[in-house]
Design an enzyme around this catalytic site. Structure first.
Site, PDB file in Angstrom:
ATOM      1  CB  CYS A   8      -0.857   0.020   1.259  1.00  0.00           C
ATOM      2  SG  CYS A   8      -1.802  -1.493   1.470  1.00  0.00           S
ATOM      3  N   GLY A  35      -1.978   1.786  -4.513  1.00  0.00           N
ATOM      4  CA  GLY A  35      -3.220   1.182  -4.032  1.00  0.00           C
ATOM      5  C   GLY A  35      -4.424   1.970  -4.491  1.00  0.00           C
ATOM      6  CG  ASN A 109       3.603  -0.712   2.050  1.00  0.00           C
ATOM      7  OD1 ASN A 109       4.525  -0.101   1.543  1.00  0.00           O
ATOM      8  ND2 ASN A 109       3.074  -1.766   1.481  1.00  0.00           N
ATOM      9  N   GLY A 110       2.657  -3.702   3.816  1.00  0.00           N
ATOM     10  CA  GLY A 110       3.452  -4.914   3.942  1.00  0.00           C
ATOM     11  C   GLY A 110       2.602  -6.117   4.270  1.00  0.00           C
ATOM     12  CE1 TYR A 248       3.015  -3.103 -12.417  1.00  0.00           C
ATOM     13  CE2 TYR A 248       2.740  -3.387 -10.054  1.00  0.00           C
ATOM     14  CZ  TYR A 248       2.209  -3.153 -11.305  1.00  0.00           C
ATOM     15  OH  TYR A 248       0.864  -2.941 -11.428  1.00  0.00           O
TER      16      TYR A 248
HETATM   17  P1  AMP Z   1       0.053 -11.124 -15.464  1.00  0.00           P
HETATM   18  O1  AMP Z   1      -1.038 -10.867 -16.419  1.00  0.00           O
HETATM   19  O2  AMP Z   1      -0.429 -11.838 -14.240  1.00  0.00           O
HETATM   20  O3  AMP Z   1       1.224 -11.821 -16.080  1.00  0.00           O
HETATM   21  O4  AMP Z   1       0.519  -9.713 -14.917  1.00  0.00           O
HETATM   22  C1  AMP Z   1       1.636  -9.074 -15.394  1.00  0.00           C
HETATM   23  C2  AMP Z   1       1.402  -7.599 -15.490  1.00  0.00           C
HETATM   24  O5  AMP Z   1       0.823  -7.059 -14.319  1.00  0.00           O
HETATM   25  C3  AMP Z   1       2.753  -6.924 -15.690  1.00  0.00           C
HETATM   26  O6  AMP Z   1       2.759  -6.386 -16.969  1.00  0.00           O
HETATM   27  C4  AMP Z   1       2.856  -5.869 -14.614  1.00  0.00           C
HETATM   28  O7  AMP Z   1       2.884  -4.577 -15.205  1.00  0.00           O
HETATM   29  C5  AMP Z   1       1.633  -6.035 -13.762  1.00  0.00           C
HETATM   30  N1  AMP Z   1       2.005  -6.473 -12.402  1.00  0.00           N
HETATM   31  C6  AMP Z   1       3.048  -7.190 -12.021  1.00  0.00           C
HETATM   32  N2  AMP Z   1       3.026  -7.419 -10.694  1.00  0.00           N
HETATM   33  C7  AMP Z   1       1.940  -6.823 -10.219  1.00  0.00           C
HETATM   34  C8  AMP Z   1       1.367  -6.694  -8.920  1.00  0.00           C
HETATM   35  N3  AMP Z   1       1.907  -7.250  -7.859  1.00  0.00           N
HETATM   36  N4  AMP Z   1       0.225  -5.995  -8.805  1.00  0.00           N
HETATM   37  C9  AMP Z   1      -0.351  -5.458  -9.884  1.00  0.00           C
HETATM   38  N5  AMP Z   1       0.142  -5.544 -11.127  1.00  0.00           N
HETATM   39  C10 AMP Z   1       1.271  -6.224 -11.301  1.00  0.00           C
END
Ligand code: AMP
Length: 470
Positions: A8, A35, A109-110, A248
């Site tokens: 968060c 978030g 956060n965590g 990310y």
């Molecule tokens: P996926 O469709 O599950 O392979 O999600 C990958 C995409 O989601 C990547 O292109 C990232 O930009 C984004 N992403 C990666 N990790 C997270 C996360 N923990 N929470 C939200 N989005 C994420």
């Protein structure tokens, strides 16, 4: 219902002459990427603690009236990130608790790994729970801890908490910042004319005219009150700063551990180009998370950068959608390719990560239908094979595509002509931090503390919430 896995945005300000609620409101805007499920602000004026929370984005949770009612000279704020389901208003933060030494508000956060155990113990002591979050467990643990002062109680509680936590805590007359001893989640300290601020990321400081002083250190408690800033340290035996903050999570204009995220991501793109060169006509980054890395790839390879995939910025992140069906539609709602630019072109497509493998095949499909002749996928991280227990929701192990398939199987599954994942060494070099202060568990399975791999994520959800407070 992964409601207790949260990464968060948190913020706190101590500034007697400022409109602290409004400053917090703007800081939460800057942390909105961390978030989008709910937002909340708590304020204190020396006598009382008030809180307002609401579902959705900061702009949806607050209006003039709500801000006007908050008042005070200290504030904390929180943006909650949730993954699938459990979008309960009950779980919004900051949480407000009334205990023997007075009221406290807390934003977390965590993710606490031993939360279910601690909650059971607190329940046996007679503590009731209104939410299914580990954040309430932290707050109750602090209230129940021995000590003459809040800082004593917090330090005592820290010795029992295992996992990832950065906290902003407010009493009626003090602001307290806490960073767990592993230092998994970031937290920084800044100064304002006549005041102090704490924030998950330094970008929040920039927007409100505060200046960055330093990171809150792993194991550190920072007490801010009329006497100024005082620091207390708990021992930190192993640091484990989350690598995903660099890949990310954090904004490119934030600085974490002395490294500007923009430069780290640009270097990741450059390293990808060195590790996986390919003949192509253009480099395209998946916006916004891979925009900076695509600049790095283009610069290193000498291939033109193009914005051939437009993002509708007003549609939330795919992850916050409640189920797979809506998530799949979400990609289309979010991205629009430019056929005139893509027709007959060979692309290098750069993205930050592949988690479940839902987003990537859809994006590649969109680009191919818009005329792309070849799509060479480049990922700024190694394959994610192990789930995160420290606050980044990445699904369970069986949902992680790289734990189920080899790189060539993934290439076929996503429909790419080639696929290159950045090496772990390339990634570590790009962030320019020593390997032993990073948590790389999602790639290596080497967790900084023992975790129960099949930990029941519903543990807190399935425990009954009671209505009376302790
Ligand atoms: P996926 O469709 O599950 O392979 O999600 C990958 C995409 O989601 C990547 O292109 C990232 O930009 C984004 N992403 C990666 N990790 C997270 C996360 N923990 N929470 C939200 N989005 C994420």
């Amino acid at each position: 219902m992964h409601s207790w896995r949260e990464s968060c945005g948190i913020f706190g300000v101590y500034a007697p002459d400022e409109d602290v609620a409004r400053l917090t409101f703007f800081a939460l805007f800057a942390l909105q990427h961390r978030g989008q499920e709910s937002a909340g602000i708590a304020t204190a004026d020396g006598k009382r603690v008030r809180v307002h929370t609401g579902m959705g984005l900061v702009s949806q949770a607050f209006d003039e009236d709500a801000l006007g009612r908050l008042g005070g000279s200290i504030a904390i704020g929180h943006n909650r990130y949730s993954t699938t389901g459990s979008s309960s208003p009950n779980n919004a933060q900051p949480i407000l608790l009334n205990g023997h030494p007075g009221a406290i508000a807390l934003g977390h956060n965590g993710n606490i790994v031993n939360a279910a155990y601690l909650r059971q113990e607190l329940a046996e002591l007679g503590y009731g729970f209104h939410t299914s979050t580990d954040s309430e467990v932290i707050a109750d643990l602090i209230l129940s801890s021995p000590g003459q002062t809040w800082v004593d109680k917090i330090r005592y509680a820290m010795r029992r908490l295992q996992g990832a936590y950065s906290l902003v805590i407010m009493t009626k007359d003090a602001l307290i910042g806490v960073r767990g001893s592993l230092g998994v989640r970031p937290l920084c300290l800044g100064a304002l004319d006549g005041g102090w601020v704490l924030a998950s990321e330094s970008c929040a400081l920039d927007h409100i005219g505060a200046h960055f002083l330093r990171e809150v250190e792993p194991g550190e408690v920072v007490l801010i009150d009329a006497g100024g800033v005082e620091s207390f340290k708990e021992p930190s035996s192993r640091q484990a700063l989350c690598i995903f903050e660099y890949i990310y999570f954090a904004r490119p204009d934030s600085v974490i551990n002395g490294r500007l995220l923009y430069q780290a991501r640009e270097a990741m793109g450059g390293a990808l180009a060195r590790e996986y060169p390919v003949e192509a006509d253009m480099v395209v980054g998946v916006p916004d998370s891979a925009t900076v890395a695509s600049i790095g790839y283009a610069r290193q390879s000498g291939i033109d950068l193009s914005e051939a995939l437009l993002k509708n910025r007003y549609v939330g992140r795919t992850f916050i959608e409640p189920d797979q069906r809506i998530r799949e539609l979400g990609v289309k709602l979010k991205f629009n390719p430019l056929p005139g630019v893509l027709e007959g072109k060979r692309l290098v497509l750069v993205d930050d990560s592949i988690v479940r493998g839902t987003t990537t095949p859809r994006v590649i499909g969109l680009l191919r239908r818009a005329g792309a002749a070849e799509v060479h996928m480049r990922i700024c991280a190694p394959p994610i094979r192990y789930p995160c227990f420290f606050g980044v929701d990445m699904a369970t192990r069986w949902e992680l595509i790289a734990s189920q398939k080899s790189v060539s199987e993934i290439r076929d599954f996503i429909g790419a002509d080639s696929l290159g994942y950045l090496s772990l060494e390339g990634l570590i070099e790009a962030v320019t931090l020593p390997r032993d202060i990073l948590c790389l568990a999602c790639f290596t399975g080497d967790y900084p503390i023992p975790v129960q791999l099949e930990m029941d994520k519903l543990a807190l959800e399935t425990m009954p919430a009671t209505q009376e407070s302790a």
